[in-house]
Enzyme design. Structure first.
Site, mmCIF file in Angstrom:
data_model
loop_
_atom_site.group_PDB
_atom_site.id
_atom_site.type_symbol
_atom_site.label_atom_id
_atom_site.label_comp_id
_atom_site.label_asym_id
_atom_site.label_seq_id
_atom_site.Cartn_x
_atom_site.Cartn_y
_atom_site.Cartn_z
ATOM 1 N N HIS A 170 68.595 16.138 -18.142
ATOM 2 C CA HIS A 170 68.894 17.006 -16.989
ATOM 3 C C HIS A 170 68.535 16.373 -15.644
ATOM 4 O O HIS A 170 68.900 16.921 -14.600
ATOM 5 C CB HIS A 170 68.173 18.346 -17.114
ATOM 6 N N ASP A 206 72.852 17.387 -27.306
ATOM 7 C CA ASP A 206 71.932 18.480 -26.984
ATOM 8 C C ASP A 206 72.751 19.742 -26.711
ATOM 9 O O ASP A 206 73.919 19.667 -26.296
ATOM 10 C CB ASP A 206 71.117 18.099 -25.738
ATOM 11 N N HIS A 208 72.512 21.693 -24.325
ATOM 12 C CA HIS A 208 72.796 21.849 -22.897
ATOM 13 C C HIS A 208 73.556 20.648 -22.355
ATOM 14 O O HIS A 208 73.353 19.522 -22.813
ATOM 15 C CB HIS A 208 71.489 22.009 -22.112
ATOM 16 N N ASP A 295 68.637 21.509 -30.259
ATOM 17 C CA ASP A 295 68.650 22.909 -29.839
ATOM 18 C C ASP A 295 70.011 23.569 -30.013
ATOM 19 O O ASP A 295 70.204 24.715 -29.610
ATOM 20 C CB ASP A 295 68.129 23.065 -28.395
ATOM 21 N N TYR A 334 63.836 23.398 -29.945
ATOM 22 C CA TYR A 334 62.682 24.255 -29.665
ATOM 23 C C TYR A 334 62.304 25.162 -30.824
ATOM 24 O O TYR A 334 61.368 25.935 -30.709
ATOM 25 C CB TYR A 334 62.956 25.078 -28.390
HETATM 26 C C1 SP5 Z 1 66.180 19.252 -22.522
HETATM 27 C C2 SP5 Z 1 66.558 20.701 -22.606
HETATM 28 O O1 SP5 Z 1 66.970 21.163 -23.669
HETATM 29 N N1 SP5 Z 1 66.363 21.433 -21.511
HETATM 30 C C3 SP5 Z 1 66.735 22.804 -21.528
HETATM 31 C C4 SP5 Z 1 66.379 23.482 -20.265
HETATM 32 C C5 SP5 Z 1 66.852 24.885 -20.335
HETATM 33 N N2 SP5 Z 1 66.147 25.712 -19.436
HETATM 34 C C6 SP5 Z 1 66.742 26.995 -19.244
HETATM 35 C C7 SP5 Z 1 66.513 27.854 -20.415
HETATM 36 C C8 SP5 Z 1 67.259 29.112 -20.298
HETATM 37 C C9 SP5 Z 1 66.948 29.833 -21.560
HETATM 38 N N3 SP5 Z 1 67.724 30.978 -21.713
HETATM 39 C C10 SP5 Z 1 67.320 31.659 -22.907
HETATM 40 C C11 SP5 Z 1 68.331 32.645 -23.284
HETATM 41 C C12 SP5 Z 1 67.925 33.246 -24.575
HETATM 42 N N4 SP5 Z 1 69.078 33.704 -25.261
HETATM 43 ZN ZN ZN Z 2 68.795 21.321 -24.453
#
Ligand code: SP5
Ligand code: ZN
Length: 357
Positions: A170, A206, A208, A295, A334
């Site tokens: 990120h 990943d 994201h 994840d 996670y």
């Molecule tokens: C490296 C990596 O995986 N970074 C991820 C950062 C995400 N941070 C924002 C998390 C938002 C989580 N939303 C949870 C929704 C539950 N359904």
């Molecule tokens: Zn991620």
């Protein structure tokens, strides 16, 4: 397969993130890398090696030197500020204000500010990546882990795995965020380009979108960035990761985003993975960097896919069938009970213990 691991990550212990208006414990905890280590360490298919120090030059090849300097001093300046202002309740360094582009639209660019609260909001783009004691050392070590995995592949290994923590994908050139400080995969890819003179492909699996890696290489034709991820129309990081983003200038066509639908199954995933695999196969170079986030898993607290553990071995196998040497780097993941086993399945699927060592 060689696994690069360092316990320096243990010093990075962020306390909390703010989500939906409430503080809650961050899922990006030391136990993540420890679960991965535990799953691999007693397995004869894996050999652990420590990272070697590579200094800051490879980091500054993709990051603003100002970002490196800031993170180096961030914890001590935050503590000095707390002492000077008599703030007794503050925890980790988290901004209250970030430099949204609209704040200074049409104005001169903002020079790096001097006040600690301004500085943290200048160098991060969100509130979920606290700087704590040990963050800088851990982030530097994660880069060394990635570069040591790259060295192993440069010296003839078919594949190597770096247990990077904190993760990296990120972080763009001039900011940190998304639990990431330095972009381990981008630093490794640039290092590989410079050491081989070849183009290098990055496959990011990943959950994201790796906005940082995309940004760093968006105008580069010698580094392919291909990513499958939760559709940014509903998922973090929200502002990048759309299929329309294909690269610019000399990088046009060297960026591929494959947004995933909510509830995506193993079969759906593998079908969409083919698109990214074809892009990698069509791109030059002999080394593939994999941003391996676990994840995507259905039970992961950050995922909204319906992916099962069976996906990971299969995915590793499909990636290995591209017949590139692999620098595999840990990103997110996670769900602690599955993280080690899913990582191991991916690496075994990619050939760990079967000659690709
Ligand atoms: C490296 C990596 O995986 N970074 C991820 C950062 C995400 N941070 C924002 C998390 C938002 C989580 N939303 C949870 C929704 C539950 N359904
Ligand atoms: Zn991620």
């Amino acid at each position: 397969m060689k696994v690069v691991y360092s316990e320096t990550h243990l010093g990075h212990r962020p306390e909390l993130e703010v989500q939906f208006g409430v503080p809650k414990p961050t899922p990006e905890v030391p136990a993540r890398a420890e679960e991965v280590r535990r799953a691999l360490v007693g397995d004869p298919r894996f050999t652990f090696v420590p990272p070697t120090e590579h200094g800051r030059d490879p980091i500054e090849a993709v990051h603003d030197p100002g970002l490196v300097r800031y993170l180096e001093g961030a914890w001590s300046e935050w503590q000095d500020w707390r002492r000077a202002e008599n703030v007794t309740t503050a925890g980790d360094a988290i901004p209250d204000t970030v430099l949204h582009p609209a704040l200074r639209e049409g104005m001169e660019p903002m020079a790096e500010p001097t006040a600690p609260l301004a500085r943290v909001g200048y160098w991060t783009f969100e509130t979920m990546s606290p700087v704590s004691a040990g963050t800088y050392e851990a982030a530097r070590s994660a880069v060394d882990v990635a570069l040591t995995a790259a060295d192993l592949v440069l010296s003839g290994e078919g594949a190597a795995f770096g247990v990077c923590r904190p993760p990296g994908h990120h972080s763009p050139r001039s900011a940190f965020g998304g639990y990431c400080y330095f972009n381990n995969a981008a630093v490794a890819a640039e290092y590989l380009v410079r050491h081989t003179g070849e183009p290098v492909a990055i496959l990011d699996v990943d959950f994201h979108h790796g906005n940082g890696t995309q940004q760093i290489f968006y105008r580069r034709g010698d580094v392919l960035y291909a990513s499958l991820h939760g559709d940014p129309a509903r998922e973090y990081p929200y502002f990048t990761g759309f299929a329309e983003e294909v690269g610019a200038g000399p990088g046009w066509g060297a960026n591929l985003n494959v947004p995933l639908p909510r509830g995506c199954t193993d079969q759906d995933y593998l079908r969409l993975l083919t698109r990214a695999a074809e892009a990698v196969a069509a791109f030059g170079g002999s080394i593939l960097v994999v941003s391996l986030g676990l994840d995507t898993f259905g039970l992961d607290p950050l995922s909204d896919l319906a992916v099962t553990s069976a996906l990971y071995g299969e995915m590793g196998g499909r990636v290995a069938s591209l017949r590139r040497r692999l620098v595999v780097l840990l990103e997110g993941g996670y769900h602690l009970p599955s993280l080690g086993a899913n990582t191991r399945s991916w690496l075994v699927g990619a050939g760990a213990g079967a000659g690709r060592d």
